[in-house]
Design a protein around this motif. Structure first.
Motif, PDB file in Angstrom:
ATOM      1  N   THR A   1      20.441  49.410  30.968  1.00  0.00           N
ATOM      2  CA  THR A   1      19.458  49.083  29.939  1.00  0.00           C
ATOM      3  C   THR A   1      20.168  48.979  28.617  1.00  0.00           C
ATOM      4  O   THR A   1      21.301  49.405  28.458  1.00  0.00           O
ATOM      5  CB  THR A   1      18.367  50.164  29.845  1.00  0.00           C
TER       6      THR A   1
ATOM      7  N   ASP B   1       4.696  59.038  28.771  1.00  0.00           N
ATOM      8  CA  ASP B   1       4.970  59.837  27.569  1.00  0.00           C
ATOM      9  C   ASP B   1       5.003  59.012  26.289  1.00  0.00           C
ATOM     10  O   ASP B   1       5.684  59.360  25.337  1.00  0.00           O
ATOM     11  CB  ASP B   1       6.293  60.603  27.719  1.00  0.00           C
TER      12      ASP B   1
ATOM     13  N   LYS C   1       0.950  58.836  32.821  1.00  0.00           N
ATOM     14  CA  LYS C   1       1.632  57.584  33.116  1.00  0.00           C
ATOM     15  C   LYS C   1       0.605  56.523  33.511  1.00  0.00           C
ATOM     16  O   LYS C   1      -0.412  56.833  34.115  1.00  0.00           O
ATOM     17  CB  LYS C   1       2.641  57.762  34.249  1.00  0.00           C
TER      18      LYS C   1
ATOM     19  N   THR D   1       8.973  56.845  28.251  1.00  0.00           N
ATOM     20  CA  THR D   1       9.692  56.188  29.342  1.00  0.00           C
ATOM     21  C   THR D   1       9.049  54.838  29.631  1.00  0.00           C
ATOM     22  O   THR D   1       7.828  54.675  29.556  1.00  0.00           O
ATOM     23  CB  THR D   1       9.672  57.033  30.626  1.00  0.00           C
TER      24      THR D   1
ATOM     25  N   GLU E   1       9.477  51.865  32.739  1.00  0.00           N
ATOM     26  CA  GLU E   1      10.096  51.519  34.021  1.00  0.00           C
ATOM     27  C   GLU E   1       9.462  50.245  34.552  1.00  0.00           C
ATOM     28  O   GLU E   1       8.231  50.073  34.481  1.00  0.00           O
ATOM     29  CB  GLU E   1       9.879  52.637  35.046  1.00  0.00           C
TER      30      GLU E   1
ATOM     31  N   GLY F   1      13.994  53.987  32.213  1.00  0.00           N
ATOM     32  CA  GLY F   1      14.289  55.355  31.797  1.00  0.00           C
ATOM     33  C   GLY F   1      13.731  55.653  30.435  1.00  0.00           C
ATOM     34  O   GLY F   1      12.779  55.028  29.971  1.00  0.00           O
ATOM     35  N   ALA F   2      14.326  56.652  29.782  1.00  0.00           N
ATOM     36  CA  ALA F   2      13.835  57.121  28.488  1.00  0.00           C
ATOM     37  C   ALA F   2      14.034  56.067  27.403  1.00  0.00           C
ATOM     38  O   ALA F   2      15.004  55.316  27.411  1.00  0.00           O
ATOM     39  CB  ALA F   2      14.543  58.417  28.103  1.00  0.00           C
TER      40      ALA F   2
END
Length: 432
Positions: free
Chosen positions: A4, A304, A349, A394, A396, A413-414
């Motif tokens: 990323t 998040d 989520k 996050t 994805e 990811g984060a």
């Protein structure tokens, strides 16, 4: 393996902009006139910048892509001519507020610099039972009524305005909505350029995800104050005060009266530089398939970043103690936080699906060609805020291979929190 790259700021999203200076100088209501003798009204106005296109009649939002004079890419909100539903919040220095659902009038116009704009305005009456004139000796909240001062330059009341929240559409207006009835749930769909987003239907975001616009409530600084005998650091926020203005549209109520009477006017609270901006951010995701199998990409999973459920947070007020220039200590009630939209759950989520699954062929082993696609998704929040701490979210991409192991997989990811709202950022995902 997954690769990323950081989020990159591409351009500011055009705000629902500012408007021209008021024609009338503000004036206070007549001294000694009881609030019950005059209907309290409100007048709001502003501009929405538009791209150079022919005006059309539709009750929808379009996002148009263009470039600035310097070649920077921009995404512009385009509300076509409409009666646009909005949530109106008026509040005072003591924590009292009035909530109502109103319809903004939106009309196309040409600005002084020759650009096409949408001009929005609202003019209407307020529920007299929810407002009262502030007493000279008033030092605390008096019931649930909003207290206003009969002062041309400082009414002591403020305004918040939001577009895209529920209750959103429907017929007529409601002057008695509660804080708990105002909400928003992400529609779970990607954001398409030049794709209609309905802001009038009272239904959920099933066909296209609404984007939230609202009055700005940015942090403007900090100060040290005393509350209930304890010193603390207070975060300062942006508020939008209302002023009184003469209303030339009011006619004398006497029988056979034909002309406006300059001595007869309502209590009109007004603001003419109100800015409505997109809450949250648009994220343009680029997805590449460098793997050895064809894949179907279904969408983006968000975690998040505030969740898909949005709540309306009422404005607050507190008694603050300060010392003046002479060293004297005084305590005054003041507005603290403005009306905002906040996460209902910061850890939930949720999926933002693409309208059609995107098939990306495997990497070409002969010439190294890599299949990719770009999509835009809307995040109502740009970070997860707990107090003054901002924590990462996050992102994805979820997909499945068309052959071999076909269970759903993710890559991502984060993502660091964003510091601004109303922006377009990019994020790249690589499937290996």
């Amino acid at each position: 393996m997954k690769a990323t790259r950081p989020l990159l700021l591409l351009a500011l999203l055009a705000l629902l902009g500012s408007c021209s200076k008021a024609i009338d100088e503000p004036v206070a209501p007549s001294a000694g006139t009881a609030s019950g003798d005059q209907t309290l009204k409100i007048a709001l106005s502003g501009e929405i910048e538009l791209p150079e296109v022919d005006p059309q009649t539709a009750r929808e939002l379009f996002l148009e892509q263009g470039e600035t004079s310097t070649g920077k890419r921009i995404i512009t909100p385009f509300f076509y001519e409409a009666n646009l539903p909005a949530i109106l919040c008026i509040y005072d220095d003591f924590g009292a507020m009035s909530l109502s659902r109103v319809f903004l009038t939106v009309v196309p116009a040409r600005s002084s610099n020759g650009k096409m704009v949408n001009y929005f305005r609202y003019y209407g009456g307020l529920d007299q039972g929810k407002f009262q004139v502030r007493r000279a000796d008033q030092t605390s909240k008096a019931g649930a009524k909003v207290s206003y001062k009969q002062d041309p330059n400082n009414s002591g009341v403020y305004v918040g305005l939001f577009i895209g929240l529920d209750p959103n559409g429907g017929e007529g207006t409601s002057l008695d909505i509660g804080e708990s009835s105002i909400s928003y749930t992400h529609g779970g769909w990607e954001t398409k350029l030049n794709h209609a987003i309905n802001y009038v239907s009272n239904g959920p975001n099933r066909d296209a995800t609404r984007i939230i616009f609202g009055t700005t409530s940015e942090r403007t600084g900090k100060e040290t104050v005393e509350v209930a005998g304890q010193k603390l650091t207070r975060v300062l926020y942006e508020h939008h005060p209302l002023k009184f203005a003469k209303d030339k549209t009011v006619f004398d109520q006497l029988p056979d009266a034909r002309h406006p009477n300059p001595k007869t006017y309502d209590n009109v609270l007004t603001v003419n530089d109100l800015k409505l901006a997109m809450r949250g951010a648009l994220v343009e995701v680029t997805i590449e398939n460098q793997g050895t199998a064809d894949v179907n990409v279904g969408g983006v999973r968000v975690g998040d970043f505030g969740g898909r459920q949005v709540e309306f947070s009422a404005p607050t007020a507190k008694p603050f103690t300060r010392k003046n220039q002479y060293g004297q200590t005084n305590t005054f009630w003041e507005v603290d936080t403005p009306p905002m939209v906040t996460p209902a759950s910061t850890t939930e989520k949720y999926d933002i699906k693409f309208y059609d699954a995107v098939r990306l062929p495997q990497k070409d082993t002969k010439d190294g060609q890599i299949a990719s696609v770009k999509k835009i998704v809307y995040l109502p929040f740009v970070n997860t805020v707990t107090g003054l701490k901002q924590t990462p979210g996050t992102l994805e991409v979820f997909y499945n291979q068309t052959t071999g192991s076909t269970e759903q997989k993710t890559v991502g990811g984060a993502v660091r929190p964003l510091k601004k709202q109303g922006i377009l950022v990019s994020k790249k995902f690589t499937i290996n």
